[in-house]
Structure formats: C-alpha cells, structure tokens
Design a protein around this motif. Sequence first.
Motif, PDB file in Angstrom:
ATOM      1  N   GLU A 144       0.989  -1.353   0.084  1.00 58.61           N
ATOM      2  CA  GLU A 144       0.151   0.039  -0.178  1.00 58.61           C
ATOM      3  C   GLU A 144       0.918   1.352   0.198  1.00 58.61           C
ATOM      4  O   GLU A 144       0.350   2.423  -0.320  1.00 58.61           O
ATOM      5  N   HIS A 145       2.121   1.186   0.493  1.00 59.73           N
ATOM      6  CA  HIS A 145       2.891   2.488   0.678  1.00 59.73           C
ATOM      7  C   HIS A 145       3.982   2.457   0.039  1.00 59.73           C
ATOM      8  O   HIS A 145       4.737   1.444  -0.114  1.00 59.73           O
ATOM      9  N   GLU A 146       4.605   3.705  -0.607  1.00 56.74           N
ATOM     10  CA  GLU A 146       5.721   3.710  -1.192  1.00 56.74           C
ATOM     11  C   GLU A 146       7.196   3.681  -0.217  1.00 56.74           C
ATOM     12  O   GLU A 146       8.267   3.220  -0.959  1.00 56.74           O
ATOM     13  N   LEU A 147       6.704   3.935   1.150  1.00 57.96           N
ATOM     14  CA  LEU A 147       7.874   3.991   1.759  1.00 57.96           C
ATOM     15  C   LEU A 147       7.470   3.262   3.127  1.00 57.96           C
ATOM     16  O   LEU A 147       6.371   3.657   3.561  1.00 57.96           O
ATOM     17  N   LEU A 251      16.399  -1.389   2.567  1.00 57.58           N
ATOM     18  CA  LEU A 251      17.782  -1.245   3.237  1.00 57.58           C
ATOM     19  C   LEU A 251      17.355  -2.115   4.505  1.00 57.58           C
ATOM     20  O   LEU A 251      16.477  -1.713   5.392  1.00 57.58           O
ATOM     21  N   ASP A 252      18.345  -2.880   4.685  1.00 55.27           N
ATOM     22  CA  ASP A 252      18.404  -3.924   5.664  1.00 55.27           C
ATOM     23  C   ASP A 252      19.290  -3.475   7.108  1.00 55.27           C
ATOM     24  O   ASP A 252      20.076  -2.797   6.709  1.00 55.27           O
ATOM     25  N   GLU A 253      19.064  -3.733   8.080  1.00 56.78           N
ATOM     26  CA  GLU A 253      19.909  -3.450   9.431  1.00 56.78           C
ATOM     27  C   GLU A 253      20.079  -1.848   9.358  1.00 56.78           C
ATOM     28  O   GLU A 253      21.188  -1.371   9.671  1.00 56.78           O
ATOM     29  N   GLY A 272       8.128   5.671  -9.385  1.00 55.35           N
ATOM     30  CA  GLY A 272       7.865   4.152  -9.746  1.00 55.35           C
ATOM     31  C   GLY A 272       8.326   3.079  -8.883  1.00 55.35           C
ATOM     32  O   GLY A 272       8.267   2.177  -9.077  1.00 55.35           O
ATOM     33  N   SER A 273       8.963   3.857  -7.442  1.00 57.83           N
ATOM     34  CA  SER A 273       9.672   2.984  -6.770  1.00 57.83           C
ATOM     35  C   SER A 273       9.187   2.715  -5.436  1.00 57.83           C
ATOM     36  O   SER A 273       8.206   3.567  -5.193  1.00 57.83           O
ATOM     37  N   ARG A 274       9.496   1.627  -4.753  1.00 62.19           N
ATOM     38  CA  ARG A 274       9.071   1.564  -3.292  1.00 62.19           C
ATOM     39  C   ARG A 274      10.149   1.250  -2.380  1.00 62.19           C
ATOM     40  O   ARG A 274      11.116   0.521  -2.962  1.00 62.19           O
ATOM     41  N   MET A 275      10.156   1.654  -1.135  1.00 68.61           N
ATOM     42  CA  MET A 275      11.283   1.531  -0.502  1.00 68.61           C
ATOM     43  C   MET A 275      10.781   1.053   1.023  1.00 68.61           C
ATOM     44  O   MET A 275       9.891   1.371   1.566  1.00 68.61           O
ATOM     45  N   VAL A 276      11.619  -0.159   1.515  1.00 71.43           N
ATOM     46  CA  VAL A 276      11.470  -0.522   2.584  1.00 71.43           C
ATOM     47  C   VAL A 276      12.768  -0.462   3.430  1.00 71.43           C
ATOM     48  O   VAL A 276      13.831  -0.655   3.291  1.00 71.43           O
ATOM     49  N   ILE A 277      12.390   0.050   4.918  1.00 71.68           N
ATOM     50  CA  ILE A 277      13.638   0.091   5.676  1.00 71.68           C
ATOM     51  C   ILE A 277      13.444  -0.746   6.919  1.00 71.68           C
ATOM     52  O   ILE A 277      12.407  -0.866   7.409  1.00 71.68           O
ATOM     53  N   THR A 278      14.220  -1.705   7.211  1.00 75.03           N
ATOM     54  CA  THR A 278      14.029  -2.737   8.390  1.00 75.03           C
ATOM     55  C   THR A 278      15.279  -2.673   9.271  1.00 75.03           C
ATOM     56  O   THR A 278      16.382  -2.221   9.068  1.00 75.03           O
ATOM     57  N   GLY A 279      14.867  -2.820  10.394  1.00 74.44           N
ATOM     58  CA  GLY A 279      16.104  -2.728  11.543  1.00 74.44           C
ATOM     59  C   GLY A 279      15.452  -3.041  12.718  1.00 74.44           C
ATOM     60  O   GLY A 279      14.322  -3.291  13.196  1.00 74.44           O
ATOM     61  N   GLY A 293      20.463   6.379  12.549  1.00 70.90           N
ATOM     62  CA  GLY A 293      19.779   6.907  11.600  1.00 70.90           C
ATOM     63  C   GLY A 293      17.929   6.604  11.625  1.00 70.90           C
ATOM     64  O   GLY A 293      16.991   7.162  11.301  1.00 70.90           O
ATOM     65  N   LEU A 294      17.795   5.201  11.946  1.00 72.85           N
ATOM     66  CA  LEU A 294      16.799   4.654  12.128  1.00 72.85           C
ATOM     67  C   LEU A 294      15.703   5.266  13.179  1.00 72.85           C
ATOM     68  O   LEU A 294      14.582   5.515  13.106  1.00 72.85           O
TER      69      LEU A 294
END
Length: 339
Positions: A144-147, A251-253, A272-279, A293-294
């Motif tokens: 559903e979300h781009e970020l 972006l992991d860790e 047209g991109s989607r971004m996922v930040i995990t940590g 930064g997280l």
Amino acid sequence: MGFSAITPPPRTPDAHETLLEFPDNRLLIDLCGEFDRNLAQIEHKLSVHILRRGNQLAVLGTPETQAQAAGILHHLYQRLETGKPIDAGEVDAAIRMADLGNAGMTVDQQLEMFAAGKYEIRTRKKQVEPRTEAQKAYVRSLFEHELAFGIGPAGTGKTYLAVAVGVTMLIGGHVDKIILSRPAVEAGERLGFLPGDMKDKVDPYMQPLYDALNDFLPAKQMQKLMEEKRIEIAPLAFMRGRTLSNAFVVLDEAQNATTMQMKMFLTRLGQGSRMVITGDRSQIDLPRGTASGLHDAERILDGVRGVAFNYFTAADVVRHPLVARIIEAYERSDVEAAG
C-alpha cells in the motif's frame, strides 16, 4: 475474440511446433509489427522461429521456449484487443515477464486477496504466508505504501517478507529491478584488509540478502537477473548519488545507518519505486555517541503522509521458540536496568 493454440505431435525428436490462431487479421498485422519486427524480437530473445501462415502463427522451438513465445504472443494480442498499441518496449516487457514465469499479481489484486482474508505472497519458487497479525499488517503496508518501515527484533521476518514482496513485484512487472542494501558497519576500515575485490569484501555482510533471494528464485534465474543488473545487492555507501527509479528498494539493518546516511538513502527514492527500511533498535553497532539514523527517522517522519511504520515484538519471532524467550529475557533486563 482471442486465439486458439494447437500443439501437434513433433515431426522429429528435435522439432516442436505450436500453432496459434488469431481471428482478427488487422490485429495480427499489428502483433507482427512492421516487417515482422515484433516477431523477430521474440525470436531473437527466445531462440525460436515464428512463421506466419494466414491467420496463424507457427512457433518452433523447444517445448519450454515455444510455450513462452505462445504466452508472449497471447499477452500482446490481448493488449491489442483492448485498443492499446504495442511497441518494442512493450514486447521487451512481455518477454521479461514470461522469463520470470508471469506468476505475479497486480497490486490491486494482491490487496483484494488480503481483503478476503487470504494473505500469501507468490514467488517463483514458493508461496510465503505471514504467520502473525503484525506480519500480515506489514505485508499489506508494503503493497500500500511507497515507503514502509519494519522495526523489531531479529527473527520476525522483516527482511524476508520484504524481499518476498520485492520478488513478487518484479515478477508482476510492477518494478524493473530489486535493490537490496545494508550498512557494512561491522567491517569498517577492516574491509581493506580482507582478500579479494570489493565484491568479495562486502559479500559476507550481504549474505542474509542472498539467502532470502535464494528462497524465492531459482539459482540460474537469480544469476541472470544479477548479471543484467535487475537485482543489485550493495553496501549503503554505494547508494550515494543514485536515483532509484522503478525499483523495489530494501535497506536492511538500518539501525546501523547514521542520520546522514539515512537521509541520503531515503532521498534516493525515484518515480515508480517502493522503499522498505528494516531494523532492530536493540542491535546498534555504531560507535558510541553516533546517533542511529533509524531512530531519527522514526522521530522525523512520524505522521508524514505516504510513510508507514510497522513494529514487531518477540511474539512475532518465527525462528526457534527459544529465540523469542531470549529476546524477552533481554527486554526485561533492559527495563530493569532503566528502572
């Protein structure tokens, strides 16, 4: 409307032919393209031969390649039936989707499936089903979300599910590439003392991302996609100066990214991109006194439209049950120390 396909017995052990019949000659002309250039493009990419016989096309090749070519021609003809034109770019996109197995769903179809209570992610090798409510909410958020942010302890499926969704979107043609990144914090200056070239130096830190991809894509296909730069795995530092368009970016860790690195990465997001930040906030390896930064992104982006935050706890751990108990024990110890 549409076409019919008849596969006669092969004339020799090495000869395979599929006959495709197209009722609308006008659309068939557009399907073939000027001087049959669309057919030539498919022939070149798949190593098949396509012969025109009246309102039929005969596809010759191996059973696998002739089935792929038939699927591509079917897809392009259906597009023409809806009044949409096709060009070299559209033909290339159809070929790439066929090469990936054409197993993807549109984002709307995926969300409709979620609304019906069935949560599963379809990849080339396996289907992945979120096991907890937090995981279900996270997967839905990725569509559903781009970020989207996935924050929580190790073993909760943050990265695994993100990569699964990325592969699904690549298969479905919703993005052109997958880009996976991690800060190589553990290496620091020691990278220069490790043997090999830069890839050899950073690959050990990227291995969890390779492991996830190997679960979802056949080895040969993964290798091909990486050679074509349609799947990239790179340290965070390599993202500077890039604009990541039409890509699924993970972006992991992220807890090991500095505030400046996080801002740099987030502003790479292109059309047209989607971004996922995990940590995991409990596993920060940055030098003492360096802000994560997280942590700053949580504070700064809270309430920003289009950004979703998803949180996991020990209850969402899907590894060995002992892992969840270990995490809970450390959490209690932290609370007691803070008290």
